[in-house]
Design a protein around this motif. Structure first.
Motif, PDB file in Angstrom:
ATOM      1  N   ASP A  80       0.881  -1.194  -0.064  1.00 41.86           N
ATOM      2  CA  ASP A  80      -0.058  -0.082   0.058  1.00 41.86           C
ATOM      3  C   ASP A  80       0.970   1.305   0.084  1.00 41.86           C
ATOM      4  OD1 ASP A  80      -0.038   1.659   2.747  1.00 41.86           O
ATOM      5  OD2 ASP A  80       0.027  -0.399   3.405  1.00 41.86           O
ATOM      6  N   SER A 241      -6.438   0.935   2.645  1.00 46.27           N
ATOM      7  CA  SER A 241      -5.756  -0.226   3.395  1.00 46.27           C
ATOM      8  C   SER A 241      -6.038  -0.213   4.782  1.00 46.27           C
ATOM      9  CB  SER A 241      -4.159  -0.351   3.294  1.00 46.27           C
ATOM     10  OG  SER A 241      -3.756  -1.787   3.818  1.00 46.27           O
ATOM     11  N   THR A 428      -2.960  -4.423   4.246  1.00 41.16           N
ATOM     12  CA  THR A 428      -2.179  -4.724   3.261  1.00 41.16           C
ATOM     13  C   THR A 428      -2.055  -6.209   3.144  1.00 41.16           C
ATOM     14  OG1 THR A 428      -1.261  -2.500   3.044  1.00 41.16           O
ATOM     15  CG2 THR A 428      -0.297  -4.317   1.997  1.00 41.16           C
TER      16      THR A 428
END
Length: 484
Positions: A80, A241, A428
């Motif tokens: 991310d 995320s 993530t």
């Protein structure tokens, strides 16, 4: 061989962080490395991707060292990142335009005047933090770079590209920051032609978060110190995320360098970004309201101390104070403009009651009252979104402080639900694990942990309500002064 592990990399505004998780969602190691921000003229801020990539590699190596893990144990990986823009073209250096770079204010205003669904979903007033105005700036101000473009990607996508050599864009980043509408045919070629950027390279598919991209390339594996068999999955923008990794079934506040409030099921509205269909979970459209540079404001105050002090040290002193520090100080924290509710990138902050005292005690008071102003700004964002949540999931760097979680609970009047292990890295890792676990929803269920709940303190209610009244009055006075 050892227990299989899931890798997650989060690239923020100044640091790359790597986490290793078990298949059951337990964080076993976390490490970070910093990288530079390079300031330029006209509100420019940039990074060097090679430096970011080196920080990623070093953070992953340190996380493996902490966990005592071999490269073969890490079965999957995802990235991310902030919505920074990576520009691959000879002669363009530094090659990453930071998310908070405001060089494209004029282009954003021009784009915001066009009647188009892309503009509607940008809150009706396009932010210069979006990718489309940055592309317009690049086409107009650096035509020689535009003509030589080899690639232009969101940072989370470029990290995955560097790792695998495969061209894939994240549905999350494309829907939220690019002229790509998943429910209206994808790339909005009519708008791209109108603003003169229809020819930028955009090969490869746009895939949902948690989709399989492929294994690490030999080069990517060597640079990251992992095995080529490591599977890479599609990642997300960092705030998205965080929402994925936070406590489920409620709006989420991601409080880091900036503050973002993420919620599902909202209609398009002024100064509200979205809704973005399937940007996180399939079948769910998410919207975002936010404040720019909140954590960055606290970091700027931290740097004013005559002797170095960490945020944890400052917060520990504040938590031990008998009386509220900084009484008489009031802060409007919009020092990098306002996303929600004013949608004004040129708006600036206001400080009332600041003295010349530069002692640590006085700076502690300034730090605390800035934090109060930020929390009140979050209350205003939530109200503008039409939310009245009984509970709010919290993630990001500010969430690690029990004192700040209590402040947000008191200022907003809602329970704060915090999962102690890093929610952004967890989100993530969920994306990384999704191809191995039957999809994003199943992986999220495996990674979810009980939350710590912070409830509003009734004793603080009157104080925060008084702060709220002053906060709103200062905004009125600022508007009156601006009109003069």
């Amino acid at each position: 061989m050892g227990e299989l592990l899931i890798g997650a990399v989060d690239v923020g505004s100044a640091r790359a962080r790597a986490g290793l998780f078990t298949a059951g969602g337990r964080l076993v190691a976390r490490a970070s490395r910093g990288f530079s921000t390079i300031a330029g003229p006209d509100r420019q801020a940039m990074h060097d991707f090679a430096e970011i990539w080196q920080a990623v590699a070093e953070a992953l190596a340190e996380a493996r060292r902490q966990a005592g893990a071999s490269p073969a144990q890490i079965r999957a990986l995802a990235f991310d990142a902030t919505c920074s823009l990576v520009v691959q073209a000879p002669g363009f250096a530094p090659d990453v335009i930071a998310w908070h770079d405001h060089r494209a204010i004029a282009e954003a205003a021009e784009l915001g005047a066009i009647a188009h669904e892309v503009v509607v979903r940008a809150g009706g007033s396009v932010s210069p933090e979006m990718q489309t105005p940055k592309l317009m700036w690049l086409r107009r101000r650096r035509p020689e770079i535009w003509a030589a473009l080899q690639g232009v990607r969101d940072l989370c996508d470029h990290l995955a590209f560097r790792a695998t050599g495969l061209e894939v864009r994240s549905h999350c980043a494309a829907a939220a920051k690019w002229p790509w509408l998943p429910d209206r045919g994808g790339w909005q070629t009519d708008l791209l032609a109108r603003i003169g950027i229809a020819d930028f390279p955009r090969p490869g598919p746009v895939l949902p978060p948690g989709s399989r991209i492929g294994p690490l390339s030999p080069q990517g594996a060597a640079e990251l110190g992992l095995e080529p068999e490591t599977l890479v999955a599609v990642g997300l923008i960092d705030a998205f995320s965080g929402a994925l990794g936070a406590a489920p079934d409620m709006p989420a506040l991601i409080a880091g360098t900036s503050n973002c409030v993420m919620a599902a099921g909202l209609a398009a509205a002024p100064a509200l970004w979205g809704p973005y269909p399937d940007a996180i979970l399939p079948g769910e459209a998410v919207s975002e309201g936010g404040q720019s540079a909140t954590g960055a404001l606290l970091e700027r105050i931290r740097r004013l101390y005559p002797r170095p002090a960490s945020h944890d040290e400052i917060l520990a002193r504040l938590a031990a104070a008998k009386d509220e520090p900084g009484q008489g100080l009031h802060v409007l924290p919009d020092f990098k403009g306002s996303r929600t509710p004013f949608a004004d990138p040129l708006m600036r902050g206001t400080i009332h009651g600041l003295s010349l005292d530069g002692s640590p005690a006085a700076l502690d008071g300034f730090y605390w009252r800035a934090a109060v102003g930020i929390a009140l700004g979050t209350r205003q964002v939530i109200a503008h979104m039409g939310l009245a949540p009984a509970a709010l999931a919290m993630a990001g760097g500010q969430a690690r402080s029990a004192l700040l979680r209590q402040l947000y609970a008191d200022a907003i009047g809602a329970e704060i639900h915090w999962q102690p292990e890093d929610a952004v890295l967890r989100g993530t890792a969920i994306a990384a694990a999704a191809p191995l676990m039957g999809g994003l929803v199943a992986a999220r269920a495996r990674f979810s942990h009980p939350a710590e709940i912070t409830r509003p303190d009734p004793a603080a209610r009157a104080r925060r309500e008084r702060d709220w009244r002053i906060f709103r009055r200062m905004q009125q006075q600022r508007a009156e002064i601006a009109a003069m």
